[in-house]
Structure formats: structure tokens, C-alpha cells
Design an enzyme around this catalytic site. Structure first.
Site, PDB file in Angstrom:
ATOM      1  N   ARG A   1       0.820  -1.211   0.000  1.00 43.77           N
ATOM      2  CA  ARG A   1       0.000   0.000   0.000  1.00 43.77           C
ATOM      3  C   ARG A   1       0.859   1.268   0.000  1.00 43.77           C
ATOM      4  NH1 ARG A   1      -3.295   1.679   5.030  1.00 43.77           N
ATOM      5  NH2 ARG A   1      -4.544   3.426   4.294  1.00 43.77           N
TER       6      ARG A   1
ATOM      7  N   ASP B   1     -10.271  -9.602   3.183  1.00 43.35           N
ATOM      8  CA  ASP B   1     -10.507 -10.843   2.437  1.00 43.35           C
ATOM      9  C   ASP B   1     -10.520 -11.966   3.468  1.00 43.35           C
ATOM     10  OD1 ASP B   1     -10.619 -12.985   0.739  1.00 43.35           O
ATOM     11  OD2 ASP B   1      -8.904 -12.415  -0.477  1.00 43.35           O
TER      12      ASP B   1
ATOM     13  N   HIS C   1       0.454   4.660  -2.341  1.00 43.43           N
ATOM     14  CA  HIS C   1       0.260   5.989  -1.768  1.00 43.43           C
ATOM     15  C   HIS C   1       1.391   6.944  -2.144  1.00 43.43           C
ATOM     16  CE1 HIS C   1      -3.079   5.254   1.369  1.00 43.43           C
ATOM     17  NE2 HIS C   1      -3.183   4.374   0.388  1.00 43.43           N
TER      18      HIS C   1
ATOM     19  N   HIS D   1      -6.584  -5.313  -2.605  1.00 45.99           N
ATOM     20  CA  HIS D   1      -7.329  -5.446  -1.363  1.00 45.99           C
ATOM     21  C   HIS D   1      -7.579  -6.903  -0.999  1.00 45.99           C
ATOM     22  CE1 HIS D   1      -9.084  -1.084  -1.673  1.00 45.99           C
ATOM     23  NE2 HIS D   1      -7.833  -1.121  -1.240  1.00 45.99           N
TER      24      HIS D   1
ATOM     25  N   ASN E   1      -2.725   8.047   5.374  1.00 43.78           N
ATOM     26  CA  ASN E   1      -1.457   7.353   5.617  1.00 43.78           C
ATOM     27  C   ASN E   1      -1.228   6.992   7.082  1.00 43.78           C
ATOM     28  OD1 ASN E   1      -0.665   7.392   2.913  1.00 43.78           O
ATOM     29  ND2 ASN E   1       0.246   9.427   3.102  1.00 43.78           N
TER      30      ASN E   1
END
Length: 329
Positions: free
Chosen positions: A68, A248, A72, A197, A99
Site C-alpha cells: 500500500r 478478504d 500511496h 485489497h 497514511n
């Protein structure tokens, strides 16, 4: 006159040849190429890979935040390491709201220290982020891809830019498509990269509105499967600000294609995940990944990551190679 015409013809042929050479050579994209450090720091990628592997053996959940982090970084000022910079006044990207839940910055700092020991002033912090993202995916049982390197580091970080440029988990499909398009990414890239994700966690405040007050009338998001919503409500009360949930469920530490099965069943964790069903192209991609032997996600993810890794890069003599990722030289 004949000589002049021949000279002009040769000139135009040369221009066309140069155009073809630089337009179709994938290693020339933005000055990046796979294996950029082969001669200047041959062990660079090995050092990064071993470091990520060692860290993830101790903490398998760190992989998702490391992946991630690269997203970002690239979506704010491009892939130039601005997410790593720290300012005394705390007005840096690290302290932007999106963040605050990212962790693993010390992993990047330690890898950079090892690289500085091996080959001082050679490997950029922005390239470390790109390599770490790939190696984190591999450590989570995902597939590898050739990471283009050759980026240089920026010197500016701004909290407001991070707050305004990063896609939100509350975004609808129109907003998502617009934001990705502004970065040179298309609808397929949006669907593919959303598949990230499949790993990681999300916190209750990010889905509270979907569960308890979607339209301001105390209702749930109609696009959220009712059984899944009931299960989420058991874990997330309206005022819960701390509980973390697997995005998930059952495989949140494994990089697989189950994210798309969840979305197709209206069980996408974020509103932005569910939004993929609101556009014909992104919906078609989601459904394709749910078919036996029809999934192309693993290959597609590498392609889209390379494409994202070209956003706003600094190369050549622009920017710098930071000695420490948290500060400019």
C-alpha cells in the site's frame, strides 16, 4: 537541389528511426528499465528481497502495508519517495489521514541503510519502494514481475496533497475512474489494482456508514450483501473506532484472486470495492476473474504495477538519491 532533397530525405529518415527507437523500446520508458542497478549495485535487488523475506517471516501481516505504501507514494507527486519524508512541523504525507494506518516505514529505512552500506548514494528510496512492493507480493504467494528501476527521489512532501490526491474507500466509480485517469491509468488498471485489497485489514470507521447510515436515514448500503452486513455489524458497533477486520476473510495474508469473488457476491469491504460493479468495463473484469481457468489477475497485476510505477518519475539529473529516506540530502 538534388543534394538538398537527399539531405532532407536522410534527415527525415533519421527522425523517423529515432522516433521508432524511443517509442517502442519498453526499457526506455521515462528513463526506467529492468536491471538499472546491474552494474552500479549488482546486489541491490537481492538485498531488498532478502530483507523483505526476513521481515515477513517475523510478521506476515506487514506485506499489505508495504504494498500500500507504494500506491500511496505514486498517487501523490508520482513515484518519487515523498511519502517517506518527515518534516518537523508534521505537515508531511506520512501524517495525512489516509497514511496514518500505514506501517512498515522502518522496514524501508533499514533496507536503505543496508543498500547505503553496499553501494553508497546509488539506489533511490523511490526504487526501494517499488522493489519492496513486488517482493512483498511474492512473499504473500503472489507472482513476481520485472520491476523497472532508475527513479530518483523528490525533495517535497505536503500533507494537503496527500489528503486530496489519494483515492478514498468511500469513492464512487465515477470519482475512481477520474482519479486513475488523471494518473494515466485506465479502467482495467483500476479494477486490477483494486485487487490489492485481497490482502490486509480495514478498520470499522471506514465501513460504519455502509452499515448504519448510508443515506443519512440509518440504513445500510443496499449494494452490500445482507448476510455479510449482519456479520460486519456483529464486529463493528456504530461507535467503534479501533477494531480491524480482514478485507478478504480467511486469506488476508495471501495474495490471491479471491477479492474478485467477494466483490461479485456484493461482499467487497469498501464502498470503492463495490463500485467496481457500477461500470460495465470494471464489472466485466471482476466477473472474468471469478471463472475457472479464466483469471488473468496475477499477470495483469504485474503489468498495472509497472504502469503505475511510471507515474511522475524523476530520472537523469532531476531530484536526488537520498542518503536517508526520511530527509533530503
Amino acid at each position: 537541389m538534388v543534394t538538398l532533397k537527399m539531405s532532407l530525405s536522410c534527415f527525415f529518415l533519421l527522425q523517423i528511426s529515432l522516433f521508432l527507437l524511443f517509442s517502442f523500446d519498453p526499457t526506455n520508458a521515462h528513463g526506467l528499465k529492468v536491471g538499472f542497478y546491474d552494474n552500479t549495485c549488482p546486489k541491490a535487488e537481492l538485498i531488498v528481497m532478502k530483507s523483505v523475506s526476513d521481515v515477513m517471516k517475523k510478521d506476515p501481516t506487514i506485506g499489505a502495508p508495504l504494498l500500500r505504501m507504494f500506491f500511496h507514494d505514486c498517487f501523490v507527486r508520482g513515484c518519487e519517495g515523498s511519502v517517506l519524508l518527515e518534516l518537523k512541523n508534521k505537515k508531511d504525507e506520512k501524517n495525512a489521514a489516509p497514511n496514518l494506518s500505514i506501517r512498515g516505514f522502518e522496514v524501508i529505512d533499514n533496507i536503505k541503510a543496508s543498500l547505503e552500506k553496499e553501494c553508497p548514494g546509488v539506489v533511490s528510496c523511490s526504487d526501494v519502494l517499488a522493489l519492496v512492493a513486488r517482493d512483498a507480493v511474492v512473499a504473500m504467494n503472489g507472482r513476481s514481475w520485472g520491476v523497472e528501476t532508475g527513479r530518483r527521489d523528490g525533495r517535497v512532501t505536503n500533507i494537503n496533497e496527500a489528503n486530496s490526491n489519494l483515492p478514498s474507500p468511500f469513492d464512487n466509480i465515477t470519482s475512481l475512474i477520474t482519479q486513475f485517469h488523471s494518473k494515466g491509468l485506465d479502467k482495467k488498471d483500476l479494477a486490477v489494482l483494486s485487487g490489492g485489497h485481497t490482502v490486509g485489514i480495514g478498520h470499522c470507521p471506514l465501513i460504519a456508514n455502509r452499515l448504519y447510515n448510508f443515506t443519512g436515514k440509518g440504513d445500510s448500503d443496499p449494494n452490500l450483501d445482507s448476510e455479510y452486513a449482519a456479520r460486519l455489524k456483529q464486529k463493528c458497533k456504530p461507535t467503534d473506532t479501533t477494531t480491524a477486520l480482514e478485507m478478504d476473510p480467511g486469506s488476508f495474508k495471501t495474495f490471491d484472486d479471491s477479492f474478485f469473488k467477494l466483490v461479485s457476491k456484493r461482499r467487497g469491504f469498501f464502498q470503492s470495492d463495490a463500485a467496481l460493479l457500477d461500470n460495465q468495463e470494471t464489472k466485466s473484469y471482476v466477473l472474468k476473474q471469478t471463472k475457472n481457468h479464466g483469471s488473468t489477475f496475477f499477470e495483469d497485476f504485474g503489468v498495472s504495477m509497472v504502469k503505475m510505477g511510471r507515474i511522475g518519475v524523476l530520472t537523469g539529473r532531476v531530484g536526488e538519491i537520498r542518503k536517508k529516506c526520511t530527509m533530503v540530502n
